[in-house]
Design a protein around this motif. Sequence first.
Motif, PDB file in Angstrom:
ATOM      1  N   LEU A  78      24.916  18.860 -26.500  1.00 56.13           N
ATOM      2  CA  LEU A  78      24.414  19.428 -25.283  1.00 56.13           C
ATOM      3  C   LEU A  78      23.751  20.602 -25.389  1.00 56.13           C
ATOM      4  O   LEU A  78      24.542  21.591 -25.976  1.00 56.13           O
ATOM      5  N   VAL A  79      22.642  20.966 -25.023  1.00 55.37           N
ATOM      6  CA  VAL A  79      22.058  22.328 -25.023  1.00 55.37           C
ATOM      7  C   VAL A  79      22.267  22.932 -23.895  1.00 55.37           C
ATOM      8  O   VAL A  79      21.921  22.351 -22.661  1.00 55.37           O
ATOM      9  N   VAL A  80      22.720  24.195 -23.919  1.00 55.93           N
ATOM     10  CA  VAL A  80      23.009  24.497 -22.433  1.00 55.93           C
ATOM     11  C   VAL A  80      22.213  26.134 -22.644  1.00 55.93           C
ATOM     12  O   VAL A  80      22.635  27.141 -23.397  1.00 55.93           O
ATOM     13  N   SER A  81      21.212  26.194 -21.781  1.00 54.60           N
ATOM     14  CA  SER A  81      20.343  27.240 -22.246  1.00 54.60           C
ATOM     15  C   SER A  81      19.718  27.746 -20.761  1.00 54.60           C
ATOM     16  O   SER A  81      19.547  26.818 -19.831  1.00 54.60           O
ATOM     17  N   GLY A  99      21.250  16.021 -24.795  1.00 52.10           N
ATOM     18  CA  GLY A  99      21.195  16.419 -23.261  1.00 52.10           C
ATOM     19  C   GLY A  99      20.912  17.855 -23.184  1.00 52.10           C
ATOM     20  O   GLY A  99      21.056  18.599 -24.089  1.00 52.10           O
ATOM     21  N   PHE A 100      20.384  18.137 -21.881  1.00 52.95           N
ATOM     22  CA  PHE A 100      20.172  19.637 -21.545  1.00 52.95           C
ATOM     23  C   PHE A 100      20.785  19.802 -20.180  1.00 52.95           C
ATOM     24  O   PHE A 100      20.641  19.482 -19.200  1.00 52.95           O
ATOM     25  N   GLU A 109      29.206  20.705 -12.869  1.00 52.26           N
ATOM     26  CA  GLU A 109      27.803  20.394 -13.784  1.00 52.26           C
ATOM     27  C   GLU A 109      27.921  20.262 -15.217  1.00 52.26           C
ATOM     28  O   GLU A 109      27.650  19.395 -15.936  1.00 52.26           O
ATOM     29  N   LEU A 110      28.798  21.129 -15.807  1.00 54.13           N
ATOM     30  CA  LEU A 110      29.000  20.942 -17.250  1.00 54.13           C
ATOM     31  C   LEU A 110      30.068  19.764 -17.454  1.00 54.13           C
ATOM     32  O   LEU A 110      29.575  19.119 -18.598  1.00 54.13           O
ATOM     33  N   LYS A 111      31.208  19.562 -16.685  1.00 52.39           N
ATOM     34  CA  LYS A 111      32.087  18.309 -16.927  1.00 52.39           C
ATOM     35  C   LYS A 111      31.191  17.121 -16.895  1.00 52.39           C
ATOM     36  O   LYS A 111      31.203  16.317 -17.693  1.00 52.39           O
ATOM     37  N   SER A 112      30.067  16.956 -15.981  1.00 54.62           N
ATOM     38  CA  SER A 112      29.382  15.901 -15.553  1.00 54.62           C
ATOM     39  C   SER A 112      28.615  15.672 -16.750  1.00 54.62           C
ATOM     40  O   SER A 112      28.560  14.710 -17.368  1.00 54.62           O
ATOM     41  N   ALA A 113      27.849  16.629 -17.334  1.00 54.57           N
ATOM     42  CA  ALA A 113      26.962  16.476 -18.540  1.00 54.57           C
ATOM     43  C   ALA A 113      27.730  16.182 -19.736  1.00 54.57           C
ATOM     44  O   ALA A 113      27.137  15.193 -20.471  1.00 54.57           O
TER      45      ALA A 113
END
Length: 120
Positions: A78-81, A99-100, A109-113
Motif C-alpha cells: 500500500l503506497v501512502v503518499s 493500493g494507494f 481510511e488506513l484500516k479500510s485500505a
Amino acid sequence: MKRLMIVDDSMVIRRRISRAHGLDAYEVVGTAEDGANAIELARETLPDMITIDLTMPNMDGTEAIPVLASICPNARILVVSALSDKATAIGALASGAHGFLCKPFTDEELKSALNELAED
C-alpha cells in the motif's frame, strides 16, 4: 494476524500508522526510513503487508517497490503518499503496488485500505 512493515522517512508517519486504531489484525514487524532499509528488513521479516511512501532519501518508494515485490511476492503493498496525482498512483501500481492512500489520512481510511488489500 497479518505481518505489517511500515516504510516512511517521517518518524511521525511511521508512529501514526503503527498506533492507528482498529489495526488489531496487524502486527508491526518492522519500520524503515527509506527503500534500502526496507529491502533489508523485508528479507528478515517477510511481511504480509507493506505501507510505503514514495518520496524518501537514499532509495525512494518507486525504486523499492519492484524489489520488495520480488522479495515478498505474496505481500500486499500500500503506497501512502502526499503525491496524489493519477500518474503517480498509476506508476506505483504498475511497479508492483496494490493500493494507494493519500496523506493526510484518518485511522479509518488506513484500516479500510489495508483490509481491502488483505482480502484481495
